[in-house]
Every structure is written in C-alpha cells, then in structure tokens.
Design an enzyme around this catalytic site. Structure first.
Site, mmCIF file in Angstrom:
data_model
loop_
_atom_site.group_PDB
_atom_site.id
_atom_site.type_symbol
_atom_site.label_atom_id
_atom_site.label_comp_id
_atom_site.label_asym_id
_atom_site.label_seq_id
_atom_site.Cartn_x
_atom_site.Cartn_y
_atom_site.Cartn_z
ATOM 1 N N GLU A 198 -4.765 -17.761 1.102
ATOM 2 C CA GLU A 198 -3.731 -18.723 1.460
ATOM 3 C C GLU A 198 -4.215 -20.079 1.990
ATOM 4 O OE1 GLU A 198 -0.006 -15.714 2.460
ATOM 5 O OE2 GLU A 198 -0.989 -16.744 4.109
ATOM 6 N N GLU A 217 0.707 -10.435 -2.289
ATOM 7 C CA GLU A 217 1.475 -10.046 -1.110
ATOM 8 C C GLU A 217 2.964 -10.142 -1.442
ATOM 9 O OE1 GLU A 217 0.503 -12.086 2.498
ATOM 10 O OE2 GLU A 217 -1.668 -11.953 2.177
#
Length: 749
Positions: free
Chosen positions: A308, A405
């Site tokens: 991320e 995710e």
C-alpha cells in the site's frame, strides 16, 4: 578480442554455426485487434508477417538494449519490459487465501489486547503502532511481550484449521522491513526472534499444503502514513491546547498525515519536493535479504515488495523501484511470483503495459467497502459485483491481478480501525453497536488485561472517537429487515438502530449474500484473493475469515457452487466474460497451454486431442481459442485462471437473457426475492380465488343458519331461498337446521 581463423574450411563453418544466435519469436498481445472470438483471423502467411512485425516493433522499443539474460526470459532495463519468456511457471491456478495480519506487524485494531496497557497513558508513554511500541516499552519489555503475542496469535492448530476448511490454499504474511534490516527502536533487540517464528510458519504451511506470499508490509519512514506501515507518520501532541478541559491528553494525526519513505512530502502541493534514494535502496536491500533467507523454502509463493504505497507516490519512481526489486528476486528465486500493489490506483492508463512480457508478475489491489458512505444492501451488492469489470479490464491491459485484501465490513465501526483511540474525521458515518469486549487472547499477566470494566472512555484522545466504554467495545451495525418487504425501495436501513431486535435482524442474510457476490467477482475473473483478516481479537466476523466461516457467511470447500457462480447475475445481466486466445501467439506456447488444459481434464491421450496438438498456424489457434475458453468456463470456480502461460486473456461481451444456459437465471440471493418456476397461469389463479370465496361464503351461511335463530327464520321466510328451505333433502335440512316439512305446514295454517 581476437578470432583465430581455422586452417580448414569445415572447421570455419562449424565455428560460424556455433556463434550464430538462435532466433526467437516474441509475440505481444494486442487486445484492440481481437476479433469476436478472440482468435486470429489472419491466414498463415499474414500471421507469420504479424510475428515479424512484432519482432521489429520490439526491437524498436528496446533500441540498443540487448537485455539482461535470466533463466527463463530476457529483461530490458531501458524499457522495463521482458522478452523471450519461456512460460516456465504459468499462473494457471487461482489463489484462495487469507492474510495473517497483526502477527509480525502490530495493528491496534486487530489485536487491541496488547495496546490496552496504553489507555490513559501520557505523551511519552503511549504507543500507536509497531515503531512506538518498541520505542515506549524499550527493547527488553517490548520483545518479551512480542514473544508472548507471537506464541498465541498464529498457531499450528490455526494453520491446520485453515487448510482443513478446503477454502484456503495460500497465506499472505505481512512482515516488517525492520525484521531484516533493523533501524531506530528496532535496532536494539525489540523484534529479535521474530524471523524464527516466520521460519516455523513456513514449515507449518508446507506441512499442510499451503503456499505463503511474503508481504513487506512496512517501510522506513512510512510509505502511506498508516499505522499498518509500522509508523503512523504525521503526528502531533495537542494537549497544551486543552488545559481548560480538565487537562486532557490529546493528539492529531489524520489531518496532518504524511509518508516520507520515498522522499519529503509537501502537503501544500500534494507532491514530493525530493526523492530519498537512501530509503529506496534500503527497501531494495530488504528485498535482497528476504530472498537470501527464503529462496529455497518450498512453501514460499513469492514476494510483495511493498504494501500500500499511498496514491501520492510518484508513479515513475515507484515503477522503477518495482522493476529493480523484480530483478533482485528473479536472480535468486526465478520461480517466485512478484506481486505489486497498485498504489490505490487500479487504473489501466497507469499500469497497462508495465513490465510487459515479464513472467510471474502480478498486480495487487485492495477492495474494501468499510469506508463507503452508508447505503442499502442493494447498493453494496451492486458495488461488489461491479468490481468484476474493473478486474477484467486490468487483466486485459496489464495481466494477472489479485485482490490482496478484502473483507465483509460495510461500516467503519471496528474499534481502532482508523488508529488507536482515534478515528478519521467524519467517521463512522452512522452510530455503532457496542458489545462486551471479548476476553483477550493473551495470558492474564499481559499488562492492561483483562480490560477494566469500570472505566469510561479513556485518553489520549485523537481527532475522532473510538475505544472501550465500561467494558463495551464498538462493533459494527446490524442489518435490519425492510418493513416494506422490498430492499430496492426500502429505507429502514437509514433510521435503523445499531443493534437490531432479534426478530428483525437480517445481518446473516446480507453478509452471506454479499460474500457470495464478492466471491463471484474475485474468483470468477482475476487470479485470486486474500481475505483480510484470518481472525480478530474482538468478535468481528466481517473482518475475521474463521468466524465468517463459522457463521456460514463464507462457504467451506471449493467455490464451484451455483450460488457463487450466479451470485452477480442480477447485477450484470447484460454482460459476461470470455477467456480468449491473444493474437500473435507462437505455436509452441499455444500448444503448451493446450497440453496443460488437456492434462487437467485427462484427455491428453484421446485421438482428437493428439490431432489438435498436431495442428499449426491459424487452425491451431482457432482450436485452442475454443478449447481454452470452454476450459476456463468449466473450471474458473475451481480455481482456474485465464492465463495459460500468458497466451490468453479475458474480454467482456454483451449478452441477452437467452445467452444464459441455466434455467435459474437469477439466484435467489435474498429472502425478499423468491424465484417462482413453473407457477400457475393467471386464469387458474382467478378461478381458484373465486372458488375459495364461494366456499367461504357457503360455510359462513351454514354457520349462521345453525347458530342464529333470527337469521334462520328470516331465510325461511324469504322467497329467494324458498327452493332451498322447501327442499326435501334430509342432508340439506339437517345442515341448515331447517325444521321438518310437516312442522312447516302446521306453521302456515
């Protein structure tokens, strides 16, 4: 360098043959030139010309870059592309996995028990993340607590349960960069011993037949400012401004969040003033350390070099980092997958063509609904199914995509989801349910546990509120049955209380159907997924895979189930996805893809299969296009991908209702929508209704005649009912309580 000419002509000829390079033909996928069926419509001569044109285009793109030879391909540093891919390890099977979050990298919301000790602490004694945990407690105390945590959060029994669910084949393991190259508070022993636990986890995974994706979850100076990066970057104590409110200890994070791994961020311009090459080199050195330690372990699926990086990261710099990391991995671990996060930019214009032709690389995207505005169940269903098109577009433009995710959360209520004792400004959007905080997974001697139930909300306080109150923890919102009976128009979800009355609680139904739709979107199109997370300290099944399994929200076993396959049928009734052969593929690669699919279906030795494998040119491509497309349709929910060594891709096609082969076109995905098949026609219903009304009227008439003497007398005196009352049928007279006919005659006299 000097060449010595052999004395004999035949020796010279042999030498020339030895130094002549072997030509290879590398074909690029040109999606825009696909025909309807996805197969090449060019005749053999034109197809050969197309291959030559691709070679010339490739030479033009790479210029004078001869490339860096690797075991199964050639890498071109100047263009960050690859050629001569031998498809040594095709990405033919989907990932069906879960994340082991909160273990090696602490996140307060996942394991609040280890952070309870910091409630009501001061400015220099509060930890918010992994970095400050080591900083505040010091290396000895922090390491002691971490070892207790490592022993209990992930166990061999948990890995066994995940494997035996038959719904998981892989684990994504977040690890810290600091575990491989310690710095700051990590450098003095805080995380000592952690990698030995990782070693043990890999052995467990191998024992139970699971693969592991090593995910470098943190980075020095933070890649996104979140606590999950190891350090919640952008932070200031503001206690001095609150002395008039009883001396509250307060802080600020979200309004000033920053991320300085890649350079110095300027919040005024939302750009970087400079690039920190030292930090980038640190990240590359970490990749090298991971590869050096685990290249030989059979359980390792591959590496995610950075989790991320936020959306403000300069994309050119990030791509160069990804490329350099890829070369490090491929030098020592040639069969590892290399999975890159999209930097919160799932955009074909950003990633399309990046690292084109490079084997074993994939893109990771994270898809959550917890930060969406409040919506009806239908809104969340529609959004979940809409992701299928986004994934398909990226698969076509870039290549393999996984959803690294995702969860079932539809709200922001999970305690500390947005940071310890903090929350994003404006969150949560609706009031949350409070329930007793669950007993800690840690031993009773852990500081801060058990939680003190006599305390109200405790500091330090951030810009938003989230925390335990008198032993109660914020925990999601229930879904309410719509009183209108129609979730498309019902508005009860807006005014519904956080905790629904038991008889009106529809949470199980909504979560089960949302899960099916997400599984349809993620497993039917891309190259797989990892659910976040495998479990949570508090009872939060929207975020806990194991508890979602227990609740029946996520099905056990493989996903080849009609409920999964058709879950998004209503939302995408006019679209379906087809796996097609890319144009310009060389016969060798196409034949290899066919051989793989035939072997899976145990058809290799059939005469027609051998005949198909012996085809060449356009005939081979047309046969492969049809066979591989059918293979994907039949096996995609068993875990097959539209990859076949890189020779195939997904396209979207429009359809009508008649295109669906299943008679049950709409899966009954909600108790409100009942599927009626083969029901009676309208006239039958009308006749049945009239008959029912007549029978009811007759029964009412008989009852009144027998129970009401006045009604009985008036009926007998009425001319309308005289044919009935003068009947000599004993059954009628008895049923209607009519007197004997002789008695009737006497009354007349």
């Amino acid at each position: 360098m000097y060449l010595v000419r052999p004395k004999s002509l035949w020796l010279w000829a042999l030498l020339m043959l030895a130094v002549v390079p072997i030509e290879y033909c590398h074909a690029k996928a040109v999606a825009t030139e696909m025909n309807v069926n996805g197969a090449s419509s060019l005749p053999d001569e034109e197809s050969h010309k197309k291959h030559k044109d691709d070679e010339e285009e490739e030479e033009e793109e790479t210029g004078d870059d001869p490339g860096i030879p690797f075991r199964h391909f050639v890498a071109h540093d100047s263009t960050m592309t690859c050629t001569a891919d031998e498809h040594a390890r095709p990405f033919n099977n989907q990932i069906r996995g879960v994340n082991l979050g909160g273990w090696m990298v602490l996140e307060p919301w996942i394991t609040p028990s280890i952070f309870y000790q910091f409630l009501n602490a001061g400015e220099n004694t509060t930890a918010f993340d992994m970095y400050t945990f080591c900083q505040v407690l010091g290396p000895q105390k922090a390491n002691e607590q971490l070892r207790h945590h490592w022993d209990r959060w992930v166990t061999k029994d948990i890995i066994r349960q995940l494997a035996e669910s038959e719904a998981v084949n892989s684990l994504r393991l977040p690890v810290g960069d600091f575990q491989f190259i310690p710095y700051g508070p990590y450098a003095t022993g805080c995380v000592d011993g952690g990698l030995e636990y990782v070693d043990q986890l890999l052995d467990w995974a191998y024992e139970y037949g699971l693969t592991v994706l090593l995910d470098i979850h943190t980075m020095k100076d933070s890649q996104n400012g979140f606590d999950n990066s190891g350090q919640a970057m952008g932070f200031a104590w503001t206690s001095s401004l609150n002395s008039e409110f009883g001396g509250l200890t307060t802080f600020q994070h979200w309004p000033i969040r920053t991320a300085n791994w890649i350079g110095t961020f300027n919040p005024q311009t939302a750009q970087y003033d400079d690039i920190n090459q030292g930090n980038i080199q640190h990240a590359l050195d970490v990749i090298q350390a991971v590869v050096d330690r685990y290249a030989g372990h059979p359980a390792v699926l591959g590496l995610e070099p950075l989790n991320e990086p936020w959306q403000y990261t300069p994309i050119d710099v990030l791509k160069r980092f990804y490329w350099d990391g890829y070369l490090i991995v491929k030098k020592t671990a040639p069969y590892w997958k290399y999975i890159m996060h999209d930097s919160f930019r799932l955009d074909t214009s950003v990633w399309g063509g990046f690292m084109d032709g490079c084997p074993e690389r994939a893109l990771d995207t994270h898809i959550y609904q917890a930060w969406r505005d409040p919506d009806s169940r239908v809104g969340f269903y529609t959004d979940a199914c809409a992701q299928k098109a986004r994934l398909a577009d990226m698969e076509q433009a870039f290549g393999p995509v996984i959803v690294g995710e995702w969860s079932l959360a539809t709200d922001n209520c999970a305690m500390w989801l947005n940071g310890f004792n903090d929350n994003l400004p404006g969150f949560p959007r609706l009031p949350c349910k409070y329930e007793p905080c669950r007993k800690s997974y840690l031993a009773p001697e852990q500081p801060g546990t058990p939680l003190d139930n006599s305390k109200p909300l405790q500091g330090p306080f951030g810009t938003g509120l989230s925390g335990p109150i008198f032993g109660l923890c914020p925990n999601t919102r229930d879904w309410l049955k719509e009183s209108s009976g129609d979730p498309f128009t019902g508005r009860d979800w807006i005014t519904a209380p956080p905790k629904a009355p038991k008889q009106l609680d529809d949470t199980d139904d909504v979560m089960r159907n949302l899960a099916l739709k997400k599984l349809d979107a993620f497993s039917g199109i891309g190259h797989g997924f990892f659910f976040w997370n495998f479990r949570t300290d508090l009872y939060e099944p929207q975020w806990s895979y194991m508890e979602a399994l227990d609740r029946g929200w996520i099905p056990r076993g493989n996903l080849k189930d009609e409920k999964v396959n058709t879950a998004c049928s209503r939302e995408e009734s006019s679209v379906y996805y087809k796996c097609v052969l890319k144009r310009g593929q060389v016969d060798k690669a196409v034949r290899s893809a066919l051989a793989y699919a035939l072997n899976v279906e145990n058809k290799t030795n059939l005469p027609e299969s051998q005949e198909m494998l012996n085809l060449t040119g356009q005939a081979l491509h047309e046969a492969a296009d049809q066979f591989l497309g059918d293979f994907f349709d039949d096996n995609r929910h068993n875990g097959a991908t539209c990859d076949f060594g890189g020779v195939a891709m997904l396209i979207r096609r429009n359809q009508t209702l008649s295109d669906r082969s299943s008679s049950a076109y709409y899966y009954n995905d909600d108790e409100y929508f009942q599927v009626v098949q083969g029901g009676p026609s309208l006239w039958i219903l009308l006749v049945a209704g009239m008959a029912t009304a007549l029978v009811g009227a007759l029964l009412g008439f008989v009852g009144a005649m027998r129970s009401n003497q006045g009604f009985n007398r008036r009926v007998r005196e009425s001319r309308i009912f005289r044919p009935l009352t003068q009947s000599s049928n004993n059954l009628i007279r008895s049923s209607l309580a009519l007197p004997d006919l002789q008695y009737e005659e006497i009354l007349k006299v």
